[in-house]
Design a protein around this motif. Sequence first.
Motif, PDB file in Angstrom:
ATOM      1  N   ASP A  95     -47.066  17.383 -34.369  1.00  0.00           N
ATOM      2  CA  ASP A  95     -46.371  18.227 -33.381  1.00  0.00           C
ATOM      3  C   ASP A  95     -47.435  18.802 -32.453  1.00  0.00           C
ATOM      4  OD1 ASP A  95     -45.096  20.422 -32.022  1.00  0.00           O
ATOM      5  OD2 ASP A  95     -43.579  20.491 -33.591  1.00  0.00           O
ATOM      6  N   SER A  96     -47.303  18.572 -31.166  1.00  0.00           N
ATOM      7  CA  SER A  96     -48.332  19.000 -30.208  1.00  0.00           C
ATOM      8  C   SER A  96     -48.558  20.512 -30.235  1.00  0.00           C
ATOM      9  CB  SER A  96     -47.951  18.568 -28.790  1.00  0.00           C
ATOM     10  OG  SER A  96     -46.710  19.152 -28.397  1.00  0.00           O
ATOM     11  N   LYS A  97     -47.532  21.272 -30.632  1.00  0.00           N
ATOM     12  CA  LYS A  97     -47.672  22.729 -30.668  1.00  0.00           C
ATOM     13  C   LYS A  97     -48.564  23.194 -31.812  1.00  0.00           C
ATOM     14  CE  LYS A  97     -43.159  23.246 -30.794  1.00  0.00           C
ATOM     15  NZ  LYS A  97     -42.743  21.872 -30.465  1.00  0.00           N
ATOM     16  N   TYR A  98     -48.766  22.349 -32.810  1.00  0.00           N
ATOM     17  CA  TYR A  98     -49.492  22.772 -34.011  1.00  0.00           C
ATOM     18  C   TYR A  98     -51.002  22.898 -33.792  1.00  0.00           C
ATOM     19  CZ  TYR A  98     -45.182  22.038 -36.674  1.00  0.00           C
ATOM     20  OH  TYR A  98     -43.901  22.126 -37.148  1.00  0.00           O
ATOM     21  N   LYS A  99     -51.503  22.300 -32.703  1.00  0.00           N
ATOM     22  CA  LYS A  99     -52.948  22.372 -32.451  1.00  0.00           C
ATOM     23  C   LYS A  99     -53.394  23.798 -32.137  1.00  0.00           C
ATOM     24  CE  LYS A  99     -52.555  21.241 -27.529  1.00  0.00           C
ATOM     25  NZ  LYS A  99     -52.909  20.246 -26.462  1.00  0.00           N
ATOM     26  N   ASN A 100     -52.454  24.673 -31.798  1.00  0.00           N
ATOM     27  CA  ASN A 100     -52.783  26.059 -31.469  1.00  0.00           C
ATOM     28  C   ASN A 100     -52.544  27.023 -32.628  1.00  0.00           C
ATOM     29  OD1 ASN A 100     -53.450  25.604 -28.644  1.00  0.00           O
ATOM     30  ND2 ASN A 100     -51.266  25.226 -28.338  1.00  0.00           N
ATOM     31  N   LEU A 101     -52.230  26.509 -33.810  1.00  0.00           N
ATOM     32  CA  LEU A 101     -51.922  27.364 -34.951  1.00  0.00           C
ATOM     33  C   LEU A 101     -53.140  27.596 -35.834  1.00  0.00           C
ATOM     34  CD1 LEU A 101     -48.440  25.960 -36.053  1.00  0.00           C
ATOM     35  CD2 LEU A 101     -48.951  27.815 -34.443  1.00  0.00           C
ATOM     36  N   ASP A 102     -53.147  28.732 -36.506  1.00  0.00           N
ATOM     37  CA  ASP A 102     -54.213  29.038 -37.456  1.00  0.00           C
ATOM     38  C   ASP A 102     -54.057  28.193 -38.717  1.00  0.00           C
ATOM     39  OD1 ASP A 102     -56.426  31.053 -38.193  1.00  0.00           O
ATOM     40  OD2 ASP A 102     -55.074  31.176 -39.916  1.00  0.00           O
ATOM     41  N   ALA A 103     -55.157  27.993 -39.417  1.00  0.00           N
ATOM     42  CA  ALA A 103     -55.125  27.197 -40.649  1.00  0.00           C
ATOM     43  C   ALA A 103     -54.179  27.793 -41.684  1.00  0.00           C
ATOM     44  CB  ALA A 103     -56.530  27.078 -41.224  1.00  0.00           C
ATOM     45  N   SER A 104     -54.052  29.122 -41.721  1.00  0.00           N
ATOM     46  CA  SER A 104     -53.150  29.742 -42.692  1.00  0.00           C
ATOM     47  C   SER A 104     -51.709  29.293 -42.467  1.00  0.00           C
ATOM     48  CB  SER A 104     -53.247  31.267 -42.615  1.00  0.00           C
ATOM     49  OG  SER A 104     -52.927  31.743 -41.320  1.00  0.00           O
ATOM     50  N   VAL A 105     -51.317  29.134 -41.214  1.00  0.00           N
ATOM     51  CA  VAL A 105     -49.969  28.671 -40.892  1.00  0.00           C
ATOM     52  C   VAL A 105     -49.822  27.189 -41.227  1.00  0.00           C
ATOM     53  CG1 VAL A 105     -48.232  28.477 -39.075  1.00  0.00           C
ATOM     54  CG2 VAL A 105     -49.830  30.402 -39.071  1.00  0.00           C
ATOM     55  N   LEU A 106     -50.854  26.419 -40.928  1.00  0.00           N
ATOM     56  CA  LEU A 106     -50.814  24.977 -41.214  1.00  0.00           C
ATOM     57  C   LEU A 106     -50.738  24.719 -42.717  1.00  0.00           C
ATOM     58  CD1 LEU A 106     -53.520  23.910 -38.630  1.00  0.00           C
ATOM     59  CD2 LEU A 106     -51.052  23.502 -38.437  1.00  0.00           C
ATOM     60  N   PHE A 107     -51.507  25.483 -43.507  1.00  0.00           N
ATOM     61  CA  PHE A 107     -51.425  25.346 -44.968  1.00  0.00           C
ATOM     62  C   PHE A 107     -50.009  25.645 -45.451  1.00  0.00           C
ATOM     63  CE2 PHE A 107     -56.161  26.732 -45.621  1.00  0.00           C
ATOM     64  CZ  PHE A 107     -56.581  25.549 -45.024  1.00  0.00           C
ATOM     65  N   ALA A 108     -49.390  26.659 -44.849  1.00  0.00           N
ATOM     66  CA  ALA A 108     -48.033  27.053 -45.252  1.00  0.00           C
ATOM     67  C   ALA A 108     -47.027  25.957 -44.916  1.00  0.00           C
ATOM     68  CB  ALA A 108     -47.639  28.365 -44.578  1.00  0.00           C
ATOM     69  N   ILE A 109     -47.144  25.385 -43.717  1.00  0.00           N
ATOM     70  CA  ILE A 109     -46.234  24.308 -43.325  1.00  0.00           C
ATOM     71  C   ILE A 109     -46.393  23.114 -44.269  1.00  0.00           C
ATOM     72  CG2 ILE A 109     -45.723  22.603 -41.534  1.00  0.00           C
ATOM     73  CD1 ILE A 109     -46.465  24.731 -39.447  1.00  0.00           C
ATOM     74  N   TYR A 110     -47.638  22.751 -44.542  1.00  0.00           N
ATOM     75  CA  TYR A 110     -47.904  21.590 -45.390  1.00  0.00           C
ATOM     76  C   TYR A 110     -47.298  21.762 -46.781  1.00  0.00           C
ATOM     77  CZ  TYR A 110     -50.462  18.082 -48.068  1.00  0.00           C
ATOM     78  OH  TYR A 110     -50.781  17.038 -48.896  1.00  0.00           O
ATOM     79  N   THR A 111     -47.570  22.889 -47.420  1.00  0.00           N
ATOM     80  CA  THR A 111     -47.068  23.095 -48.784  1.00  0.00           C
ATOM     81  C   THR A 111     -45.567  23.317 -48.807  1.00  0.00           C
ATOM     82  OG1 THR A 111     -47.770  25.412 -48.578  1.00  0.00           O
ATOM     83  CG2 THR A 111     -49.237  23.922 -49.761  1.00  0.00           C
ATOM     84  N   SER A 112     -45.006  23.897 -47.753  1.00  0.00           N
ATOM     85  CA  SER A 112     -43.554  24.091 -47.689  1.00  0.00           C
ATOM     86  C   SER A 112     -42.836  22.750 -47.618  1.00  0.00           C
ATOM     87  CB  SER A 112     -43.190  24.955 -46.482  1.00  0.00           C
ATOM     88  OG  SER A 112     -43.696  26.267 -46.618  1.00  0.00           O
ATOM     89  N   ARG A 113     -43.381  21.829 -46.813  1.00  0.00           N
ATOM     90  CA  ARG A 113     -42.805  20.479 -46.760  1.00  0.00           C
ATOM     91  C   ARG A 113     -42.766  19.843 -48.145  1.00  0.00           C
ATOM     92  NH1 ARG A 113     -45.505  17.160 -41.684  1.00  0.00           N
ATOM     93  NH2 ARG A 113     -44.558  18.339 -39.952  1.00  0.00           N
ATOM     94  N   LYS A 114     -43.884  19.951 -48.858  1.00  0.00           N
ATOM     95  CA  LYS A 114     -43.982  19.346 -50.182  1.00  0.00           C
ATOM     96  C   LYS A 114     -43.013  19.998 -51.165  1.00  0.00           C
ATOM     97  CE  LYS A 114     -47.335  16.494 -49.168  1.00  0.00           C
ATOM     98  NZ  LYS A 114     -47.126  15.020 -49.155  1.00  0.00           N
ATOM     99  N   ALA A 115     -42.904  21.327 -51.103  1.00  0.00           N
ATOM    100  CA  ALA A 115     -42.056  22.049 -52.053  1.00  0.00           C
ATOM    101  C   ALA A 115     -40.592  21.673 -51.892  1.00  0.00           C
ATOM    102  CB  ALA A 115     -42.243  23.554 -51.887  1.00  0.00           C
ATOM    103  N   ILE A 116     -40.078  21.682 -50.640  1.00  0.00           N
ATOM    104  CA  ILE A 116     -38.652  21.401 -50.480  1.00  0.00           C
ATOM    105  C   ILE A 116     -38.338  19.923 -50.720  1.00  0.00           C
ATOM    106  CG2 ILE A 116     -38.430  23.312 -48.848  1.00  0.00           C
ATOM    107  CD1 ILE A 116     -37.781  21.061 -46.739  1.00  0.00           C
ATOM    108  N   GLU A 117     -39.332  19.062 -50.475  1.00  0.00           N
ATOM    109  CA  GLU A 117     -39.131  17.639 -50.775  1.00  0.00           C
ATOM    110  C   GLU A 117     -38.923  17.437 -52.278  1.00  0.00           C
ATOM    111  OE1 GLU A 117     -41.479  13.334 -50.361  1.00  0.00           O
ATOM    112  OE2 GLU A 117     -42.451  15.188 -49.708  1.00  0.00           O
ATOM    113  N   LYS A 118     -39.758  18.105 -53.073  1.00  0.00           N
ATOM    114  CA  LYS A 118     -39.632  17.975 -54.528  1.00  0.00           C
ATOM    115  C   LYS A 118     -38.354  18.629 -55.045  1.00  0.00           C
ATOM    116  CE  LYS A 118     -43.849  19.480 -55.570  1.00  0.00           C
ATOM    117  NZ  LYS A 118     -45.014  19.843 -56.406  1.00  0.00           N
TER     118      LYS A 118
END
Length: 384
Positions: free
Chosen positions: A64-87
């Motif tokens: 997502d082009s908007k994600y390049k402006n996000l802090d790593a803390s937000v990116l970590f949250a997005i990444y793990t949230s994707r994994k959690a709801i998938e499982k």
Amino acid sequence: MREPIAITSIASISALGKTQSDIWMQYQNDSHAIKLKKFDTSSAFVSEISEKDKEEIDALIKSDSKYKNLDASVLFAIYTSRKAIEKAGWDASDNFGINIGSSRGATSLFEKYHQSFLKYDFAETLTSPTTTLGNISSWVAHDLQTKGPEISHSITCSTALHSLLNGVAWMQSGMADKFLVGGSEAALTGFTIAQMRAMKIYASNEAEYPCRAFDLEKKENTMVIGEGASMACLEKGISENALAYIAGIGYATEILEHNISISTEADCFQRSMTMALGDTDPDEIDAIVMHAPGTIKGDISEFKAISTIFCNKTPFLTTNKWKLGHTFGASGMLSLELALFMLVHQQPVSVPFAMDQDQPKKLHKILVNAVGFGGNAVSVLLTR
């Protein structure tokens, strides 16, 4: 608890890895994930996500082009949230709630924008929306396309477990049936390290274990900062996919004598553990995953609180901060993840240099503790 709350999945990323199998494997040995990291003018012991696992975050940014402006803390949250709801098998139509917090928030991004302001005397366009705690839950909701309630907060190092408390409260009230909860932290900066060193609580000596969390005989403070995120999916009622159930929650705040202090007997922990236990006999608790930050006072005061509540039989005690450092606002959920591992695998995880303890023959009920600056303790009782 008015009705059962099931934990149907958990996902994390930290120095221990990004998959549940890899992380559990790391818990099978006595090695740690702490290393010496160089900053601009100094170096310090830290626990950081591996370069290989950071490639996953780089791939996320490209999604997502908007994600390049996000802090790593937000990116970590997005990444793990994707994994959690998938499982957990959730999708956006479930309109689940989201409550994700961070102690430090968008640390690196805030420091970057502040340096730019000092140099050019004006703020860059995206400074405010991306550094207001990173808008962490809003960005996760955007990514997952859910329309449920979204809440972000910072309650220092007990943030993640406060997220769980809030999710449970929403569900018990009947306002939601599912909630994604957790914490994320990405505060490995020279300025953050300097703040911890100013309080004289940071690890300074090279040793086999730089962080001596739950070493009650240590003569100096040994806290080490780590980065990472962990998210759990909560569902109301009995679930065939449940990893465990939340049998009790407790919280307390104590009046402080100092900005960062905790009372000698950890009164806040005594009250939070008592509340979480409810009508449960303390003798039924098989293990406690302690907060144990690696500081002299923090570790000893929590141990004293446990000894007071569990006067007849102290449960098996453990912590994971000796292995992955203190991940601030994410630490409580990473501790809960350890508790879930022990329940699912029926295997205790010991601290290699801690006091001798009898190994529990079974693991049915585990208490998880967290506390932060401000004396805000949380205790969560898990059961199979």
